[in-house]
Each structure stands twice: as structure tokens, then as C-alpha cells.
Design an enzyme around this catalytic site. Sequence first.
Site, PDB file in Angstrom:
ATOM      1  N   LYS A 108       0.860  -1.299  -0.167  1.00 46.26           N
ATOM      2  CA  LYS A 108      -0.125  -0.091   0.105  1.00 46.26           C
ATOM      3  C   LYS A 108       0.732   1.278  -0.117  1.00 46.26           C
ATOM      4  O   LYS A 108       1.977   1.153   0.749  1.00 46.26           O
ATOM      5  CB  LYS A 108      -0.888  -0.042   0.926  1.00 46.26           C
ATOM      6  CG  LYS A 108      -0.337   0.371   2.302  1.00 46.26           C
ATOM      7  CD  LYS A 108      -0.411   1.620   3.022  1.00 46.26           C
ATOM      8  CE  LYS A 108       0.280   1.929   4.486  1.00 46.26           C
ATOM      9  NZ  LYS A 108       1.042   3.099   4.722  1.00 46.26           N
ATOM     10  N   PRO A 160       9.568  -4.202   0.359  1.00 49.57           N
ATOM     11  CA  PRO A 160      10.745  -3.728   1.613  1.00 49.57           C
ATOM     12  C   PRO A 160      10.113  -3.674   2.868  1.00 49.57           C
ATOM     13  O   PRO A 160       8.995  -3.233   3.058  1.00 49.57           O
ATOM     14  CB  PRO A 160      11.154  -2.443   1.053  1.00 49.57           C
ATOM     15  CG  PRO A 160      10.626  -2.092  -0.026  1.00 49.57           C
ATOM     16  CD  PRO A 160       9.430  -2.992  -0.481  1.00 49.57           C
ATOM     17  N   GLY A 193       6.856   1.641   5.321  1.00 50.62           N
ATOM     18  CA  GLY A 193       5.482   2.285   5.271  1.00 50.62           C
ATOM     19  C   GLY A 193       4.765   1.851   4.319  1.00 50.62           C
ATOM     20  O   GLY A 193       3.773   2.459   3.796  1.00 50.62           O
ATOM     21  N   ALA A 240       3.252  -1.342   4.361  1.00 49.81           N
ATOM     22  CA  ALA A 240       2.383  -2.379   4.987  1.00 49.81           C
ATOM     23  C   ALA A 240       2.426  -3.836   4.648  1.00 49.81           C
ATOM     24  O   ALA A 240       1.702  -4.649   4.292  1.00 49.81           O
ATOM     25  CB  ALA A 240       0.781  -1.874   4.781  1.00 49.81           C
ATOM     26  N   GLY A 241       3.804  -3.887   4.104  1.00 50.23           N
ATOM     27  CA  GLY A 241       4.116  -5.462   4.017  1.00 50.23           C
ATOM     28  C   GLY A 241       3.748  -6.389   4.983  1.00 50.23           C
ATOM     29  O   GLY A 241       3.136  -7.421   4.106  1.00 50.23           O
ATOM     30  N   GLY A 242       4.051  -6.329   6.076  1.00 48.96           N
ATOM     31  CA  GLY A 242       3.534  -7.364   7.014  1.00 48.96           C
ATOM     32  C   GLY A 242       2.118  -7.506   7.206  1.00 48.96           C
ATOM     33  O   GLY A 242       1.545  -8.828   7.194  1.00 48.96           O
ATOM     34  N   SER A 243       1.321  -6.508   7.103  1.00 50.54           N
ATOM     35  CA  SER A 243      -0.224  -6.442   7.178  1.00 50.54           C
ATOM     36  C   SER A 243      -0.780  -7.041   5.861  1.00 50.54           C
ATOM     37  O   SER A 243      -1.897  -7.668   5.909  1.00 50.54           O
ATOM     38  CB  SER A 243      -0.544  -4.710   7.319  1.00 50.54           C
ATOM     39  OG  SER A 243      -0.076  -4.235   8.307  1.00 50.54           O
ATOM     40  N   ASP A 287      -3.407  -1.529   9.663  1.00 55.00           N
ATOM     41  CA  ASP A 287      -3.358  -1.644   8.141  1.00 55.00           C
ATOM     42  C   ASP A 287      -3.946  -3.024   7.619  1.00 55.00           C
ATOM     43  O   ASP A 287      -4.062  -2.955   6.391  1.00 55.00           O
ATOM     44  CB  ASP A 287      -2.154  -1.251   8.002  1.00 55.00           C
ATOM     45  CG  ASP A 287      -1.565   0.049   8.014  1.00 55.00           C
ATOM     46  OD1 ASP A 287      -2.465   1.060   8.087  1.00 55.00           O
ATOM     47  OD2 ASP A 287      -0.474   0.354   7.615  1.00 55.00           O
TER      48      ASP A 287
END
Length: 292
Positions: free
Chosen positions: A12, A97, A101, A103-106, A138
Amino acid sequence: MNEKIKERAYAKLNISLDVSKPRGDGYHDMLMVMQAISLCDDLTITLTENGKVSAESNLTYIPGDERNLAVKAAKRYFQMAGLDDQGASIHIQKRIPVGAGMAGGSSDAAAVLRGLNAHFRKLTTAELFQAAEYTGSDVAFCLAGGTALAEGRGEILTHLPALPMCNIVVCKPEFAISTPELFHALDAIKLRRHPDTAGIRQALDNGDLKQVCRRMYNVFEDVPDRRMKVVSEIKKKLIDAGAEGAIMTGTGSAVFGIFTEEKETDAVCKELKKEIAFVCKAKPVGIQHPLP
Ligand code: C5P
């Protein structure tokens, strides 16, 4: 053979980010226009019957236990769905990456929820979004995808007309910025400016990309921090190369620029790759799951 579920987790970007005063529960109310983009992680969820959930990734430093939001989401799903003996081993091919900011993990967590519910069909849309909200601020947006207004901690969502098709260049400098640290620093200053969220909504209603780009703004860029100098240098390079607008996403440290011309994006990517660790091209992507 154990069954495998495959799902994409899209990154995102914040088209805008505004923050209110702390609300007393450790969080701040937000007002954000969010956009899902084509940069994605690929998840393979292998179902098991041992009641255990774990994750592994091509990035070895990503935790495999509940500190990984993908694991937290799967456990919550099985619990809410009453699938007590169900287990899963989640492989995450990471491209988004970390500490950016974006939201990769989310997004990994949201992909787990989408994938599991497409397979088991145990939760209603409202329940699926409750699981997302439980997992992290997120995750609900990442579950929904597309273009959306996010309020509250980020979990109160309204879909907006899609961002007109465009070329996005994302740059992630080597450093990461701690989210709690940045919120703390923001509380200590008087913000000079807020994004024109209503104006962005109007521009999206009109399908006017240039007017959206002119209004893009992230209040975190106002925090006096030496790293924000690097952020503004990258923004300047993107704008000088022809971007219609450029801002930092979320709590950084990734910065992106929006271009109308594909030719310009190739040239700027080549230039920026000489000095920035991560540079990629992306496009907006549409809705992944309807809202309740
Ligand atoms: O949502 P996440 O767990 O990534 O947030 C990390 C920290 O950032 C929170 O513990 C809180 O200090 C801060 N935060 C906030 N308001 C939000 C989201 C995060 O103050 N809406």
C-alpha cells in the site's frame, strides 16, 4: 498431499496521511487516502492438520512465529472459524521492502485471511474484517485493496473511485523509521499543514490524476528528523524527473512519485538505482475484497 493455497499480498501507499491528537489508548486517529499497488509478496499456505501455524520467508530475518502478522492472522482465522485442529505452514516470497511504510507485514496477514476464507468459506465479510482489525491497524485496508479512505486507527474504510492508471516509482532508502518514535515526535510539534483530503476525494471523483497528485501530503514529513532531509531530496529528484507529485508513504522510509509517462519512469529508475538501495516501478491495483 497437503493442500496449498496461493495468494498475492499487494503493497500500500499513502496518497495522503493526516494524524489527530493522541486518543488515550496508545493510538492516534488517522485520516488517510490509501492505494494498493502492483508490488507484491507471494504467499503459499500449505494446510496441515497438526494445529500449528508457522511462517518462513526468503528473508531469513522475518520471524516465523506470532510476531509475524501472517501467523497471527491465520491463528485468528482458525479460531473464529472453529477449525481447532487446522494448521498451516506459510511461505512468503517477500518483495515489499520491510520498514518502508508500505504495510508489507499487514498485507501478508490480509492475504492469509483472503486465501483461507476463499478456501474454507467459514467467515462472513464482517467477521473477516473483524479478524483483520484484530491483527493490525493496516490489515483491513490490505484485505480490501483498491483506493480507500481510512479513518480511526486505519480500520474504518470507505472505497473511493479508483486512482486513474499511472506509473509509480517507489524508492526505499537504506534506513527504516520507527513507527512509535515518529508518532511521538509528531505529538511534540505543531503541524504546519494538513493534507486536503476533501480535495483529493473530489479529484478522484473527477478522475483527475494531476489534481490528486498536487494534493498528496503526509504530515510525518514535517517531523524535524535528519532522515526527512533524505526523504525530501528523493522527492525533489522525482519531481525534477517529471513526477506529478511525490511524498513519503506511511511512517516511511519509502518515498514514491507518480508519473503519467512510462518513458520518464524508466529513466528516473535507472538514475535513482545508482544511489538508492531499493527502486521499483508499480501500477495501482483495484479492489481485492468488498467491504462489509
Ligand atoms: O499499528 P502498529 O502496531 O504498527 O503501530 C505501532 C505503534 O504506532 C503503536 O503502538 C502506536 O504507538 C503508534 N500508532 C499510533 N496510532 C495509530 C497507529 C500506530 O499512535 N493509528
